[in-house]
Design a protein around this motif. Structure first.
Motif, PDB file in Angstrom:
ATOM      1  N   VAL A  22      -9.924 -25.842 -21.334  1.00  0.00           N
ATOM      2  CA  VAL A  22      -9.322 -25.934 -20.032  1.00  0.00           C
ATOM      3  C   VAL A  22      -9.776 -25.008 -19.099  1.00  0.00           C
ATOM      4  O   VAL A  22      -9.827 -23.731 -19.270  1.00  0.00           O
ATOM      5  N   LEU A  23     -10.087 -25.676 -17.717  1.00  0.00           N
ATOM      6  CA  LEU A  23     -10.306 -24.724 -16.569  1.00  0.00           C
ATOM      7  C   LEU A  23      -9.173 -24.584 -15.846  1.00  0.00           C
ATOM      8  O   LEU A  23      -8.283 -25.535 -15.463  1.00  0.00           O
ATOM      9  N   LEU A  24      -8.597 -23.282 -15.557  1.00  0.00           N
ATOM     10  CA  LEU A  24      -7.522 -23.034 -14.826  1.00  0.00           C
ATOM     11  C   LEU A  24      -7.801 -22.229 -13.688  1.00  0.00           C
ATOM     12  O   LEU A  24      -8.368 -21.141 -13.955  1.00  0.00           O
ATOM     13  N   VAL A  25      -7.489 -22.819 -12.412  1.00  0.00           N
ATOM     14  CA  VAL A  25      -8.026 -21.955 -11.252  1.00  0.00           C
ATOM     15  C   VAL A  25      -6.799 -21.773 -10.384  1.00  0.00           C
ATOM     16  O   VAL A  25      -5.861 -22.832 -10.067  1.00  0.00           O
ATOM     17  N   ALA A  26      -6.741 -20.610 -10.070  1.00  0.00           N
ATOM     18  CA  ALA A  26      -5.420 -20.322  -9.073  1.00  0.00           C
ATOM     19  C   ALA A  26      -5.769 -19.929  -7.748  1.00  0.00           C
ATOM     20  O   ALA A  26      -6.952 -18.842  -7.681  1.00  0.00           O
ATOM     21  N   ALA A  27      -5.522 -20.521  -6.495  1.00  0.00           N
ATOM     22  CA  ALA A  27      -6.060 -19.927  -5.382  1.00  0.00           C
ATOM     23  C   ALA A  27      -4.882 -20.225  -4.189  1.00  0.00           C
ATOM     24  O   ALA A  27      -4.342 -21.261  -4.318  1.00  0.00           O
TER      25      ALA A  27
END
Length: 343
Positions: free
Chosen positions: A146-151
């Motif tokens: 899983v790729l998790l991105v917080a922006a």
């Protein structure tokens, strides 16, 4: 396509979520305390005393949350042996558009079209909520990687006369890749504690611009499309909730505060971080952060602080790490993991 290829049985070992890599990015424009708008009537000493912040990064014209998310995602995937993932998650409070979610567009830009992708919204607790969501997908056998991105680009939400919020917030993005692993493996995520209290929803809010605004014409003005925060009450809630949540997740993992090697909390305010550390009886040298350099970057703050700690060699393989956050909603959450061999 997101699916469970190997149905779990009572005899099959449950996959363990493992942190594989972390990366972050901030926009190039650095805004020092001296660079803040003159009509805010601030000084470097005043801002540092109240927040612990010396500089922050603000996105320039033409740079959106999605742009920062893409940069962070590319950076973290470059650290992995493969770019292949089964699921893309994005957590943000400043999406490029109300509809659709940001994750599908990000997946397509990364060449991952066809994988499952959706957004998670929990304001500054978003990364911990997203981490729990990703871990649950792996533990259930639905996803292997899983790729998790917080922006977040909070500079777009701050009112022109809002000194109290304006001095605090910066823009940035952080990303992690989780994969299915085995019990006891470095990088193992051991547990979570999550909570919310919607009775305090108006303490951190952008009142206008949503469906309520359109449903009640005339109720909201242009000023209601800017960020608002009740600072004193938020401070009290943040310290109490992050402390309680940290103790709860440590108990679930069979740890005590003495077992913790590193703490990375949401970079909200230096005074909040100090108060939480004091209540947990965790010495300052174990508490990692970068708020002095980047400010409060919303959901991105924890992965950005982790990426910064890796770059500065302040966190090492095998160390026991506590993550904790508090945000609008109200929401809060904590996680514990054993740090992997990540660079």
């Amino acid at each position: 396509m997101l699916r469970r290829d190997d149905p779990l049985t009572e005899h099959a070992p449950r996959p363990i979520p493992v942190l594989e890599a972390v990366a972050g990015c901030v926009p190039p424009r650095v805004v020092s305390n001296e660079d803040l708008p003159q009509h805010w009537e601030t000084s470097d000493a005043w801002v540092r005393r109240r927040t612990g912040i010396g500089t922050r990064h603000w996105a320039g014209e033409g740079t959106s949350t999605g742009d920062l998310a893409l940069t962070a995602a590319e950076a973290v995937l470059a650290k992995c042996a493969t770019r292949s993932v089964d699921l893309v998650l994005v957590t943000t409070s400043t999406p490029d558009h109300p509809i659709p979610a940001m994750a599908p567009a990000l997946a397509a830009k990364l060449g991952l079209a066809g994988v499952a992708a959706f957004d998670v919204s929990a304001v500054c607790t978003g990364f911990v909520y997203g981490l729990a969501t990703a871990s649950g997908m792996i533990a259930s056998g639905i996803a292997r990687r899983v790729l998790l991105v917080a922006a977040d680009v909070y500079s777009t939400l701050i009112g022109p006369d809002d000194r109290s919020a304006g001095v605090v917030f910066g823009d940035g993005a952080g990303a992690v890749v989780l994969r299915a692993g085995e019990r006891g493996e470095p990088g193992e995520i051991l547990g979570f504690d999550l909570g919310s209290d919607g009775a305090g929803h108006d303490l951190i809010t952008v009142p206008g611009g949503g469906a309520r605004d359109r449903a009640e014409p005339g109720r909201f003005g242009e000023q209601d499309r800017h960020f608002r925060m009740s600072g004193r009450e938020v401070y009290q809630h943040a310290v109490a909730r992050m402390t309680e949540s940290s103790l709860a997740v440590l108990k679930s993992a069979g740890w005590t505060t003495a077992d913790v090697d590193r703490v990375v909390a949401h970079q909200a305010n230096a005074r909040i971080l100090s108060s939480v550390g004091s209540r947990l009886s965790i010495p300052d040298e174990k508490i990692l952060g970068n708020i002095e350099r980047v400010g409060n970057t919303g959901a991105a703050s924890i992965p950005l602080a982790l990426a910064d700690a890796v770059a500065r060699q302040e966190i090492h393989a095998g160390e026991r790490v506590l993550l904790t956050a508090f945000g609008g909603g109200l929401t809060w959450g904590s996680a514990v993991l054993v740090w992997p061999e990540a660079d």
